[in-house]
Design a protein around this motif. Structure first.
Motif, mmCIF file in Angstrom:
data_model
loop_
_atom_site.group_PDB
_atom_site.id
_atom_site.type_symbol
_atom_site.label_atom_id
_atom_site.label_comp_id
_atom_site.label_asym_id
_atom_site.label_seq_id
_atom_site.Cartn_x
_atom_site.Cartn_y
_atom_site.Cartn_z
ATOM 1 N N VAL A 50 -0.388 1.906 28.822
ATOM 2 C CA VAL A 50 -0.660 3.338 28.340
ATOM 3 C C VAL A 50 -0.098 4.219 29.314
ATOM 4 O O VAL A 50 0.401 5.419 29.072
ATOM 5 C CB VAL A 50 -2.226 3.467 28.088
ATOM 6 N N LEU A 51 -0.469 4.008 30.610
ATOM 7 C CA LEU A 51 -0.072 5.055 31.499
ATOM 8 C C LEU A 51 1.385 5.117 31.631
ATOM 9 O O LEU A 51 1.957 6.361 31.902
ATOM 10 C CB LEU A 51 -0.696 4.699 32.918
ATOM 11 N N ALA A 52 2.154 3.994 31.428
ATOM 12 C CA ALA A 52 3.584 4.206 31.652
ATOM 13 C C ALA A 52 4.324 4.962 30.555
ATOM 14 O O ALA A 52 4.949 5.614 30.738
ATOM 15 C CB ALA A 52 4.136 2.757 31.656
ATOM 16 N N LEU A 53 3.755 4.702 29.401
ATOM 17 C CA LEU A 53 4.072 5.391 28.084
ATOM 18 C C LEU A 53 3.836 6.933 28.231
ATOM 19 O O LEU A 53 4.624 7.720 27.723
ATOM 20 C CB LEU A 53 3.560 4.788 26.843
ATOM 21 N N THR A 54 2.555 7.142 28.785
ATOM 22 C CA THR A 54 2.201 8.507 28.660
ATOM 23 C C THR A 54 3.191 9.230 29.830
ATOM 24 O O THR A 54 3.553 10.497 29.506
ATOM 25 C CB THR A 54 0.765 8.587 29.159
ATOM 26 N N LEU A 55 3.410 8.644 31.106
ATOM 27 C CA LEU A 55 4.247 9.218 31.862
ATOM 28 C C LEU A 55 5.676 9.402 31.420
ATOM 29 O O LEU A 55 6.512 10.572 31.672
ATOM 30 C CB LEU A 55 4.217 8.541 33.312
ATOM 31 N N MET A 56 6.214 8.481 30.752
ATOM 32 C CA MET A 56 7.628 8.560 29.971
ATOM 33 C C MET A 56 7.814 9.562 29.030
ATOM 34 O O MET A 56 8.872 10.178 28.708
ATOM 35 C CB MET A 56 7.968 6.871 29.270
ATOM 36 N N MET A 57 6.746 9.732 28.463
ATOM 37 C CA MET A 57 6.645 10.898 27.236
ATOM 38 C C MET A 57 6.625 12.299 28.146
ATOM 39 O O MET A 57 7.193 13.272 27.473
ATOM 40 C CB MET A 57 5.502 10.853 26.345
ATOM 41 N N GLY A 58 6.305 12.300 29.279
ATOM 42 C CA GLY A 58 6.451 13.622 29.915
ATOM 43 C C GLY A 58 5.396 14.763 29.464
ATOM 44 O O GLY A 58 4.431 14.464 29.184
ATOM 45 N N ASP A 59 5.984 15.923 29.514
ATOM 46 C CA ASP A 59 4.996 16.956 29.462
ATOM 47 C C ASP A 59 4.877 17.639 27.988
ATOM 48 O O ASP A 59 4.530 18.642 27.549
ATOM 49 C CB ASP A 59 5.447 18.088 30.321
ATOM 50 N N GLY A 60 5.440 16.878 26.953
ATOM 51 C CA GLY A 60 5.267 17.279 25.671
ATOM 52 C C GLY A 60 6.503 17.837 24.987
ATOM 53 O O GLY A 60 6.663 18.025 23.802
ATOM 54 N N SER A 61 7.718 18.001 26.023
ATOM 55 C CA SER A 61 8.967 18.192 25.504
ATOM 56 C C SER A 61 9.644 16.834 24.935
ATOM 57 O O SER A 61 9.381 15.782 25.489
ATOM 58 C CB SER A 61 9.868 18.777 26.586
ATOM 59 N N SER A 62 10.285 17.124 23.588
ATOM 60 C CA SER A 62 11.109 16.001 23.246
ATOM 61 C C SER A 62 12.432 15.644 23.780
ATOM 62 O O SER A 62 12.907 16.379 24.493
ATOM 63 C CB SER A 62 11.398 16.337 21.574
ATOM 64 N N ARG A 63 12.708 14.387 23.662
ATOM 65 C CA ARG A 63 13.914 14.001 24.501
ATOM 66 C C ARG A 63 15.194 14.494 23.454
ATOM 67 O O ARG A 63 15.001 14.038 22.233
ATOM 68 C CB ARG A 63 13.899 12.542 24.839
ATOM 69 N N GLY A 64 16.326 14.721 23.946
ATOM 70 C CA GLY A 64 17.381 14.644 23.108
ATOM 71 C C GLY A 64 17.443 15.949 22.387
ATOM 72 O O GLY A 64 16.986 17.096 22.828
ATOM 73 N N ASP A 65 17.836 16.218 21.234
ATOM 74 C CA ASP A 65 18.053 17.093 20.418
ATOM 75 C C ASP A 65 17.043 17.790 19.767
ATOM 76 O O ASP A 65 16.335 17.045 19.432
ATOM 77 C CB ASP A 65 19.035 16.865 19.297
#
Length: 159
Positions: free
Chosen positions: A80-95
């Protein structure tokens, strides 16, 4: 000191809930041992590993459930914590136009699975403490399988 604003529907909040459930087990064990020591029924150094208590007593079943909680908390919290950190601050990855809802959906999906894992863990613990009959042990196993499914789905969805 600033007031913390916690989103209790979030995945990290589910980690806190799982931790609290594990702590509740610990407090039960501490209370039971304290009573035995203070009444002179047991010496402070007379306890063996709690995992080896016979599961014929409520105390033994709580000890076994506690061990299960501790074993699974590290895996759950790591995912849970790794995925939460990987998702970052709410901005999407890529386009941003193609993935605008992907990030939000991912956060909601993670929180939903995290909380389902907590509910399944509580169910497993209650069954563990309730009985060791074949039917109850089977139900307890199904709660465990549900937790593994949720954890596996979280990992799969992250790929």
């Amino acid at each position: 000191m600033p007031n913390l604003v916690i989103d209790w529907n979030s995945a990290p909040a589910a980690v806190l809930a799982f931790t609290g459930w594990t702590l509740l087990h610990t407090l039960f064990i501490l209370g039971h041992r304290s009573v035995l020591i203070n009444t002179g029924k047991m010496k402070a150094n007379g306890f063996g590993p709690s995992r080896h208590e016979p599961q014929t007593t409520l105390y033994g079943r709580v000890c076994a459930s506690h061990a299960n909680c501790v074993e699974n908390l590290t895996i759950f919290a790591s995912i849970v914590l790794a995925l939460t950190l990987m998702m970052g601050d709410g901005s999407s990855r890529g386009d941003s136009s193609a993935n605008a809802t992907t990030k939000e959906d991912g956060v909601d999906f993670l929180a939903t699975l995290a909380w389902r894992t907590v509910y399944l863990r509580v169910g497993q613990s209650v069954m563990h403490c309730y009985s060791t009959s074949e039917t109850v042990v089977t139900i307890r196993f199904l709660f465990f399988v549900g937790q593994l499914y949720c954890l596996g789905t979280m990992l799969y969805r992250a790929m």
